[in-house]
Design a protein around this motif. Structure first.
Motif, PDB file in Angstrom:
ATOM      1  N   UNK A  34      -0.531  -3.304   0.550  1.00 23.31           N
ATOM      2  CA  UNK A  34      -1.771  -2.597   0.879  1.00 23.31           C
ATOM      3  C   UNK A  34      -1.473  -1.223   1.481  1.00 23.31           C
ATOM      4  N   UNK A  35      -0.501  -1.175   2.409  1.00 25.58           N
ATOM      5  CA  UNK A  35      -0.141   0.108   3.027  1.00 25.58           C
ATOM      6  C   UNK A  35       0.427   1.075   1.988  1.00 25.58           C
ATOM      7  N   UNK A  36       1.287   0.574   1.096  1.00 28.24           N
ATOM      8  CA  UNK A  36       1.909   1.438   0.090  1.00 28.24           C
ATOM      9  C   UNK A  36       0.873   1.958  -0.903  1.00 28.24           C
ATOM     10  N   UNK A  37      -0.109   1.136  -1.277  1.00 27.47           N
ATOM     11  CA  UNK A  37      -1.134   1.594  -2.210  1.00 27.47           C
ATOM     12  C   UNK A  37      -2.018   2.658  -1.572  1.00 27.47           C
ATOM     13  N   UNK A  38      -2.300   2.517  -0.279  1.00 31.35           N
ATOM     14  CA  UNK A  38      -3.070   3.563   0.414  1.00 31.35           C
ATOM     15  C   UNK A  38      -2.277   4.876   0.456  1.00 31.35           C
ATOM     16  N   UNK A  39      -0.970   4.737   0.708  1.00 31.42           N
ATOM     17  CA  UNK A  39      -0.126   5.941   0.699  1.00 31.42           C
ATOM     18  C   UNK A  39      -0.093   6.565  -0.686  1.00 31.42           C
ATOM     19  N   UNK A  40      -0.019   5.726  -1.732  1.00 31.39           N
ATOM     20  CA  UNK A  40       0.014   6.236  -3.105  1.00 31.39           C
ATOM     21  C   UNK A  40      -1.260   6.993  -3.441  1.00 31.39           C
ATOM     22  N   UNK A  41      -2.410   6.496  -2.943  1.00 29.50           N
ATOM     23  CA  UNK A  41      -3.669   7.190  -3.226  1.00 29.50           C
ATOM     24  C   UNK A  41      -3.685   8.587  -2.612  1.00 29.50           C
ATOM     25  N   UNK A  42      -3.041   8.718  -1.439  1.00 29.35           N
ATOM     26  CA  UNK A  42      -2.939  10.054  -0.823  1.00 29.35           C
ATOM     27  C   UNK A  42      -2.012  10.941  -1.641  1.00 29.35           C
ATOM     28  N   UNK A  43      -0.880  10.396  -2.056  1.00 27.90           N
ATOM     29  CA  UNK A  43       0.118  11.193  -2.771  1.00 27.90           C
ATOM     30  C   UNK A  43      -0.376  11.646  -4.144  1.00 27.90           C
ATOM     31  N   UNK A  44      -1.277  10.887  -4.751  1.00 25.53           N
ATOM     32  CA  UNK A  44      -1.842  11.313  -6.035  1.00 25.53           C
ATOM     33  C   UNK A  44      -2.578  12.634  -5.898  1.00 25.53           C
TER      34      UNK A  44
END
Length: 281
Positions: A174-184
């Motif tokens: 969950x934390x990594x997917x939230x980070x990925x959404x920012x990095x996109x």
């Protein structure tokens, strides 16, 4: 020669003249004395004339020498002035070139400073955005801070992995997917995933792993896979394993080892413009 003949003949002529004119011997003696005085005077005048002619010749030589020295000095002066003008022109050209180089260098430095300032603003903004996206996680499990001009997202293994496992838990995903959404939404940010372990060797017989190098690399690779599957471009992400060699706490206590078991996701804004300026220098 002619003068000597005249001198020898003069007394006789005078004598005949006096005798013929019945001149007294007194007058004759006086005439002879006067003649001798004239001869002495003539000799003195001749000597003085010779000295004057000699002095004139010497003065003429001095004049010619002085004129030559004057001409030499004038030529030397002209040559020196020409050399000084040339040197001054060369120095002025060098100063102009140095001034132009300095201005160009100052312009490049100003441009570099502008880019660095923009990069610092981008890093701070990125830290705020990432921190806001991951706000719901405990500070002991996840921290976001800026170091050396980069954003470090440090995730504890307690959040991500079970002991000895390379599979990320649900909360960690969950934390990594939230980070990925920012990095996109941050296409100009490069991502490095660093896996870190403690100093305790992996258990013998653990599948696919010989040591902590394998464990750190496999965990970094697994996190990279989750980020890219969540939408981060694969060419932006670099996984790496650091094993036990970059601890945050060098102690061998349970608390220190827990701190050292972590994954750091390092976010670095691209600096292509800055590198181009550096290459020009």
């Amino acid at each position: 020669m002619r003068k000597n003949v005249l001198r020898s003949a003069l007394p006789a002529v005078l004598a005949m003249s006096l005798l013929g004119s019945c001149v007294s011997s007194k007058k004759y003696e006086a005439a002879l004395a006067e003649n001798r005085s004239l001869v002495v005077l003539q000799d003195e005048l001749t000597r003085q004339k010779a000295e004057l002619e000699s002095e004139r010749a010497r003065l003429q030589q001095d004049k010619e020498r002085l004129n030559q020295e004057k001409a030499d000095l004038a030529q030397e002066k002209a040559s020196t002035e020409a050399s000084l003008r040339t040197n001054l022109s060369n120095k002025n050209q060098q100063v102009d070139k140095l001034s132009a180089d300095l201005q160009a260098r100052e312009a490049r430095l100003a441009e570099m400073q502008r880019i660095l300032d923009e990069k610092d603003r981008a890093v701070n903004n990125l830290r705020q955005v990432v921190g806001k996206a991951l706000l719901g996680f405990k500070a002991s499990d996840l921290t976001v801070d800026v170091r050396n001009g980069k954003v470090y997202v440090s995730l504890s293994n307690q959040l991500l992995f079970k002991s000895g496992s390379t599979k990320v838990d649900a909360q960690g995903q969950e934390a990594l997917k939230k980070l990925a959404s920012v990095l996109q939404n941050q296409p100009d940010v490069n991502v490095v995933v660093e896996g870190h372990t403690d100093d305790v060797p992996v258990a013998r017989g653990t599948a696919g792993m010989q040591d902590n190098w394998d464990l750190s690399v496999l965990r970094a690779t697994e996190i990279t896979r989750i980020l890219t599957e969540a939408g981060v471009a694969p060419q932006r992400v670099t996984p790496s394993g650091r094993s036990k060699y970059v601890p945050v706490d060098a102690a061998t206590t349970a608390d220190a080892r827990q701190k050292n078991r972590r994954t750091e996701i390092i976010l670095t804004p691209k600096l292509d413009e800055l590198f181009q300026i550096l290459e020009k220098n």
